[in-house]
Design an enzyme around this catalytic site. Structure first.
Site, PDB file in Angstrom:
ATOM      1  N   ASN A 113      14.332 -31.329 -23.237  1.00 26.27           N
ATOM      2  CA  ASN A 113      14.101 -32.619 -23.872  1.00 26.27           C
ATOM      3  C   ASN A 113      12.776 -33.199 -23.395  1.00 26.27           C
ATOM      4  O   ASN A 113      12.732 -33.940 -22.408  1.00 26.27           O
ATOM      5  CB  ASN A 113      15.248 -33.591 -23.570  1.00 26.27           C
ATOM      6  N   ARG A 118      11.870 -39.583 -17.759  1.00 27.83           N
ATOM      7  CA  ARG A 118      12.569 -40.432 -16.772  1.00 27.83           C
ATOM      8  C   ARG A 118      13.908 -39.822 -16.370  1.00 27.83           C
ATOM      9  O   ARG A 118      14.311 -39.892 -15.210  1.00 27.83           O
ATOM     10  CB  ARG A 118      12.770 -41.834 -17.321  1.00 27.83           C
ATOM     11  N   ASN A 127      19.541 -35.435  -6.903  1.00 27.90           N
ATOM     12  CA  ASN A 127      19.869 -34.100  -6.441  1.00 27.90           C
ATOM     13  C   ASN A 127      20.353 -34.167  -4.993  1.00 27.90           C
ATOM     14  O   ASN A 127      19.616 -34.585  -4.107  1.00 27.90           O
ATOM     15  CB  ASN A 127      18.629 -33.199  -6.545  1.00 27.90           C
ATOM     16  N   GLU A 162       5.578 -22.503   0.281  1.00 22.43           N
ATOM     17  CA  GLU A 162       5.858 -21.658  -0.888  1.00 22.43           C
ATOM     18  C   GLU A 162       4.584 -21.109  -1.518  1.00 22.43           C
ATOM     19  O   GLU A 162       4.612 -20.049  -2.136  1.00 22.43           O
ATOM     20  CB  GLU A 162       6.652 -22.443  -1.925  1.00 22.43           C
TER      21      GLU A 162
END
Length: 164
Positions: A113, A118, A127, A162
């Site tokens: 989407n 937001r 999370n 990373e």
């Protein structure tokens, strides 16, 4: 429901994991277990917690991450509960490649989407399973870090690690 609590030392400071039945309920860079429980959906909050010295594949994945291999953390089972978009967005986060952060706009697109920037940012904010659901891999469109529940220095450290 009984859960296990593990606190690990990492180069970014103490990392605490709350797990149940081999799946992460909540995790983050804190030595205060109470910092984790508020992020867990009320239906998933454990009634009791036992301190443990290891969590098998879960703690091994954290060790692997800090040894330079972020892959195992993406295979650790995670249990989070929310609405359909947020749950899907959390799954999508686990597909973002280490060393290749995405912007909030790109994240919304990946979640299906493009107009839900937001909502995508909200998925990051809510999370509960930091590291295992790598919300640190989402940055602002201008390339700045944006927010991170565990602090921008940790987010920056994770991204540098990373990228190496």
């Amino acid at each position: 429901m009984k859960a296990q609590l593990l606190q690990m030392a990492t180069p970014d400071g103490p990392f605490t994991i709350l797990a149940q039945d081999g799946a992460v309920l909540s995790s983050g860079w804190t030595d205060k277990p109470g910092d984790l429980t508020g992020q867990i959906h009320p239906w998933l909050r454990p009634a009791t917690v036992e301190l443990v010295t290891g969590l098998g594949d879960i703690s091994a994945a954290v060790e692997a991450f800090y040894a330079g291999d972020p892959g195992p953390a993406m295979r650790v089972p995670v249990v989070q509960k929310s609405g359909p978009f947020r749950v899907h967005a959390w799954d999508v986060l686990r597909l973002v490649q280490p060393g290749s952060p995405v912007t909030y706009t790109e994240y919304a697109e990946l979640a299906g989407n493009p107009k839900a920037v937001r909502a995508a940012a909200s998925a990051c904010a809510f999370n509960a399973a930091a590291l295992f659901v790598p919300c640190h891999r989402v940055i602002r469109t201008d390339g700045t870090l944006g927010g991170f529940r565990w602090g921008l220095p940790i987010k920056e450290s994770l991204l540098k690690r990373e990228a190496a």
